[in-house]
Design an enzyme around this catalytic site. Structure first.
Site, PDB file in Angstrom:
ATOM      1  N   ASP A  37       0.801  -1.242   0.000  1.00  0.00           N
ATOM      2  CA  ASP A  37       0.000   0.000   0.000  1.00  0.00           C
ATOM      3  C   ASP A  37       0.829   1.285   0.000  1.00  0.00           C
ATOM      4  O   ASP A  37       0.400   2.304   0.583  1.00  0.00           O
ATOM      5  CB  ASP A  37      -0.953   0.013   1.205  1.00  0.00           C
ATOM      6  CG  ASP A  37      -2.155  -0.890   1.003  1.00  0.00           C
ATOM      7  OD1 ASP A  37      -2.263  -1.512  -0.064  1.00  0.00           O
ATOM      8  OD2 ASP A  37      -2.992  -0.977   1.930  1.00  0.00           O
ATOM      9  N   HIS A 135      -0.287  -1.338  11.817  1.00  0.00           N
ATOM     10  CA  HIS A 135      -1.302  -2.012  12.634  1.00  0.00           C
ATOM     11  C   HIS A 135      -2.500  -2.496  11.827  1.00  0.00           C
ATOM     12  O   HIS A 135      -3.407  -3.127  12.373  1.00  0.00           O
ATOM     13  CB  HIS A 135      -1.776  -1.096  13.775  1.00  0.00           C
ATOM     14  CG  HIS A 135      -2.824  -0.107  13.384  1.00  0.00           C
ATOM     15  ND1 HIS A 135      -2.546   1.028  12.657  1.00  0.00           N
ATOM     16  CD2 HIS A 135      -4.172  -0.092  13.610  1.00  0.00           C
ATOM     17  CE1 HIS A 135      -3.662   1.708  12.458  1.00  0.00           C
ATOM     18  NE2 HIS A 135      -4.667   1.056  13.030  1.00  0.00           N
TER      19      HIS A 135
END
Length: 213
Positions: A37, A135
């Protein structure tokens, strides 16, 4: 849904890393690199020109170059984003010929993508993870890798998050089922493993060595 404002924070160094439960050793013949990403939409949320984004891009660049040199598959994952420019991988990391770009519909890079098939088809059962966010995408992808007998290696100073607290929390969870390391640690281990492999390949067994005439 907009991204939160991200303040600058320092990348963790080796002294700040949690102890990893697994004792796996990285092997470039078994490993692939996943850049997760690293799209304009996500990277531009970090304060430009400061930590952690400067180290994030520099360290991923270093990992990518070595992976290419060692013949490791390099895979980029990207989530659908409405604006084409926002969806693009940041210019410093634009995928090259021979590298793989796959679309993942959720934070987990394995979900509804061909990442698992790609790893199996290239004989890879270790996955080096870097990118954003620690996370979310990194943690979920590392957990899914572990569930499918793929050993995850997460590079602590080549991932970033909304805050230092989120970053640290993610590393603690990942360390329970994966290896958490720094860029320099991983580079040394990859080069050491390749050197050991090259040395063993050039040493001929005694029974194959020529005897004196």
């Amino acid at each position: 849904m907009g991204l939160p404002v991200i303040d600058s924070y320092p990348m963790p160094d080796r002294s700040a890393l949690p102890a990893s439960s697994p004792s796996w050793t990285i092997d470039p013949a078994r490993a692939a690199l996943l850049v997760h990403d690293m799209q304009n939409h996500y990277v531009q949320a970090f304060p430009a020109g400061s930590s952690p984004v400067v180290e994030l891009i520099d360290n991923i660049t270093t990992l990518r170059e070595l992976a290419g040199t060692l013949g490791m598959p390099v895979v980029f994952s990207a989530e659908p984003v409405p604006e084409p420019d926002a969806a693009s991988i940041v210019p410093q990391l634009t995928p090259r010929a021979g590298e793989h770009l796959l679309v993942n519909v959720r934070h987990n890079a394995f979900l509804r993508s061909h990442l698992g098939r790609l790893l199996r088809s290239t004989g890879r059962d270790q996955l080096i993870l870097c990118g954003v966010r620690a996370h979310l995408g990194i943690l979920l992808t590392a957990a899914d890798a572990f569930m499918h007998d793929i050993q995850p290696f997460v590079v602590a100073d080549a991932v970033a998050d909304f805050s230092a607290e989120d970053h640290s929390m993610a590393l603690r969870w990942i360390a329970r089922t994966g290896v958490v390391c720094t860029t320099n640690q991983l580079l040394r281990e990859l080069l050491h493993s390749r050197a050991a492999h090259d040395t063993s390949a050039t040493v001929r067994p005694v029974h194959e060595q020529r005897r004196p005439g």
